[in-house]
Design an enzyme around this catalytic site. Structure first.
Site, PDB file in Angstrom:
ATOM      1  N   TYR A 152       0.834  -1.202   0.000  1.00 30.08           N
ATOM      2  CA  TYR A 152       0.000   0.000   0.000  1.00 30.08           C
ATOM      3  C   TYR A 152       0.874   1.260   0.000  1.00 30.08           C
ATOM      4  CZ  TYR A 152      -3.370   3.500   1.491  1.00 30.08           C
ATOM      5  OH  TYR A 152      -4.140   4.639   1.565  1.00 30.08           O
ATOM      6  N   LYS A 156       1.386   4.270  -2.905  1.00 28.35           N
ATOM      7  CA  LYS A 156       1.121   5.685  -2.633  1.00 28.35           C
ATOM      8  C   LYS A 156       2.387   6.535  -2.839  1.00 28.35           C
ATOM      9  CE  LYS A 156      -3.199   5.175  -1.898  1.00 28.35           C
ATOM     10  NZ  LYS A 156      -4.167   5.774  -2.797  1.00 28.35           N
TER      11      LYS A 156
HETATM   12  N1  LIG Z   1      -9.284   5.760   4.764  1.00 24.04           N
HETATM   13  C1  LIG Z   1      -8.062   6.089   5.078  1.00 24.04           C
HETATM   14  O1  LIG Z   1      -7.643   5.972   6.231  1.00 24.04           O
HETATM   15  C2  LIG Z   1      -7.142   6.660   4.028  1.00 24.04           C
HETATM   16  C3  LIG Z   1      -5.975   7.311   4.441  1.00 24.04           C
HETATM   17  C4  LIG Z   1      -5.130   7.848   3.485  1.00 24.04           C
HETATM   18  C5  LIG Z   1      -5.447   7.742   2.149  1.00 24.04           C
HETATM   19  N2  LIG Z   1      -6.594   7.105   1.772  1.00 24.04           N
HETATM   20  C6  LIG Z   1      -6.868   7.000   0.346  1.00 24.04           C
HETATM   21  O2  LIG Z   1      -8.098   7.650   0.067  1.00 24.04           O
HETATM   22  C7  LIG Z   1      -8.746   7.007  -1.023  1.00 24.04           C
HETATM   23  C8  LIG Z   1     -10.154   6.660  -0.625  1.00 24.04           C
HETATM   24  O3  LIG Z   1     -10.097   5.848   0.523  1.00 24.04           O
HETATM   25  P1  LIG Z   1     -11.423   5.450   1.337  1.00 24.04           P
HETATM   26  O4  LIG Z   1     -11.005   5.129   2.711  1.00 24.04           O
HETATM   27  O5  LIG Z   1     -12.481   6.442   1.093  1.00 24.04           O
HETATM   28  O6  LIG Z   1     -11.746   4.061   0.631  1.00 24.04           O
HETATM   29  P2  LIG Z   1     -13.116   3.290   0.492  1.00 24.04           P
HETATM   30  O7  LIG Z   1     -14.129   3.817   1.449  1.00 24.04           O
HETATM   31  O8  LIG Z   1     -12.770   1.840   0.495  1.00 24.04           O
HETATM   32  O9  LIG Z   1     -13.543   3.713  -0.978  1.00 24.04           O
HETATM   33  C9  LIG Z   1     -12.774   3.335  -2.069  1.00 24.04           C
HETATM   34  C10 LIG Z   1     -13.515   3.740  -3.300  1.00 24.04           C
HETATM   35  O10 LIG Z   1     -12.769   3.238  -4.430  1.00 24.04           O
HETATM   36  C11 LIG Z   1     -13.637   2.439  -5.203  1.00 24.04           C
HETATM   37  N3  LIG Z   1     -12.930   1.344  -5.827  1.00 24.04           N
HETATM   38  C12 LIG Z   1     -12.141   0.416  -5.230  1.00 24.04           C
HETATM   39  N4  LIG Z   1     -11.694  -0.464  -6.149  1.00 24.04           N
HETATM   40  C13 LIG Z   1     -12.213  -0.062  -7.342  1.00 24.04           C
HETATM   41  C14 LIG Z   1     -12.130  -0.557  -8.663  1.00 24.04           C
HETATM   42  N5  LIG Z   1     -11.454  -1.660  -8.956  1.00 24.04           N
HETATM   43  N6  LIG Z   1     -12.803   0.086  -9.638  1.00 24.04           N
HETATM   44  C15 LIG Z   1     -13.541   1.188  -9.360  1.00 24.04           C
HETATM   45  N7  LIG Z   1     -13.654   1.714  -8.136  1.00 24.04           N
HETATM   46  C16 LIG Z   1     -12.998   1.095  -7.144  1.00 24.04           C
HETATM   47  C17 LIG Z   1     -14.673   1.906  -4.225  1.00 24.04           C
HETATM   48  O11 LIG Z   1     -15.843   1.498  -4.924  1.00 24.04           O
HETATM   49  P3  LIG Z   1     -16.910   0.551  -4.196  1.00 24.04           P
HETATM   50  O12 LIG Z   1     -17.623   1.375  -3.185  1.00 24.04           O
HETATM   51  O13 LIG Z   1     -17.780   0.142  -5.300  1.00 24.04           O
HETATM   52  O14 LIG Z   1     -16.129  -0.582  -3.568  1.00 24.04           O
HETATM   53  C18 LIG Z   1     -14.909   3.137  -3.368  1.00 24.04           C
HETATM   54  O15 LIG Z   1     -15.753   4.043  -4.037  1.00 24.04           O
HETATM   55  C19 LIG Z   1      -7.904   5.780  -1.378  1.00 24.04           C
HETATM   56  O16 LIG Z   1      -7.069   6.071  -2.468  1.00 24.04           O
HETATM   57  C20 LIG Z   1      -7.072   5.559  -0.120  1.00 24.04           C
HETATM   58  O17 LIG Z   1      -5.857   4.921  -0.393  1.00 24.04           O
HETATM   59  C21 LIG Z   1      -7.456   6.576   2.679  1.00 24.04           C
END
Ligand SMILES: NC(=O)c1ccc[n+]([C@@H]2O[C@H](COP(=O)([O-])OP(=O)(O)OC[C@H]3O[C@@H](n4cnc5c(N)ncnc54)[C@H](OP(=O)(O)O)[C@@H]3O)[C@@H](O)[C@H]2O)c1
Length: 256
Positions: A152, A156
């Site tokens: 991961y 990033k």
């Molecule tokens: N949450 C954290 O703590 C955190 C911290 C730092 C950075 N981030 C980054 O922020 C971003 C969003 O994170 P999040 O926590 O909001 O994640 P999340 O709630 O799991 O949402 C991920 C999104 O990406 C979509 N997705 C995943 N695989 C996909 C694919 N193969 N094709 C199309 N869409 C896809 C998911 O669609 P579905 O709903 O249909 O599954 C969902 O809309 C990510 O890039 C993550 O690395 C998150």
């Protein structure tokens, strides 16, 4: 031709929060997520409440073919993309030797190959709509080399490096490239539970996606290169620049 903001991974979490913030700013939207993730309902909600145009595509972005199809579908709608937000991402936490190979290969596709390809596909749209921009969603994990976040964190870190280089290349075209590096966010139920069990120091950096989205869009609009949301995360970055490697290694060893 009408200009739109395309957000990947818009069905939930940070992507959904970004979509709502953009809707508040009256930007027309193209939302993309996996099938059956509630995009039609979210689109209707945004259209009705903010009087904007919203298109949605339920596509698995983990393959090149599907990314190309998405581009074609957008072109078929006769619209163009002014801002691209590469947010879709697959998270992971665990020992490398225990990781499922299929999972991390798909993760590398979604987190690395997909944002790179989408950026390339829409490059003429950005030129046409300049001033325009690309926002890549990275993570604080791109700076700190955390155990159990090897793949991961690596994906990033790629985004951070890619965005910084591309920013220099696209500046003459008035296309801004920014990267946001959030710390932990309370997005999914699983993450909320996981975040509760974090060490005290890691817990301090956890934020709500809605707050991170507001900060991110404000800074993105100002053309900031690397966006670090929240004062605790900024403090971590400051300490990282001061502390010797030995102490940093000891702190990050038990950080997650
Ligand atoms: N949450 C954290 O703590 C955190 C911290 C730092 C950075 N981030 C980054 O922020 C971003 C969003 O994170 P999040 O926590 O909001 O994640 P999340 O709630 O799991 O949402 C991920 C999104 O990406 C979509 N997705 C995943 N695989 C996909 C694919 N193969 N094709 C199309 N869409 C896809 C998911 O669609 P579905 O709903 O249909 O599954 C969902 O809309 C990510 O890039 C993550 O690395 C998150």
């Amino acid at each position: 031709m009408k200009a739109y903001t395309l957000i990947t991974g818009a069905s939930q979490g940070f992507g959904k929060a970004l979509a709502i913030e953009y809707a508040k700013k009256m930007m027309n939207l193209v939302l993309v997520s996996l099938p059956n993730s509630g995009l039609p309902t979210l689109s209707d909600f945004l259209k009705t409440n903010f009087k904007i145009d919203v298109l949605y595509f339920e596509i698995d972005l983990s393959s090149k073919e599907n990314c190309m199809n998405l581009y074609q579908e957008v072109k078929n709608e006769n619209i163009s993309i002014k801002y691209l937000i590469n947010n879709a991402g697959m998270l992971s936490k665990g020992l490398f030797e225990d990781m499922n190979e299929d999972y991390f290969l798909t993760q590398i596709n979604v987190n690395v190959a997909t944002p790179t390809l989408l950026t390339k596909l829409f490059i003429n749209d950005f030129k046409l709509n300049a001033p325009s921009g690309i926002l890549n969603v990275s993570s604080m994990a791109s700076f700190f080399h955390l155990p159990k976040k090897q793949v991961y964190g690596g994906t990033k870190a790629y985004l951070l490096s890619f965005s910084k280089s591309l920013r220099k290349e696209l500046k003459p075209y008035n296309i801004s490239v920014s990267i946001v590096c959030p710390g932990g966010m309370n997005t999914t139920t699983g993450l909320c539970l996981q975040n509760r069990g974090l060490s005290w120091i890691s817990k301090q950096s956890i934020m709500n996606p809605e707050d991170v989205a507001k900060i991110t869009i404000k800074k993105f609009n100002k053309g900031k290169e690397v966006i670090i949301p929240g004062s605790v995360n900024k403090t971590f970055m400051f300490l990282d620049s001061l502390l010797p490697a030995k102490i940093k290694n000891r702190l990050t060893k038990n950080a997650i």
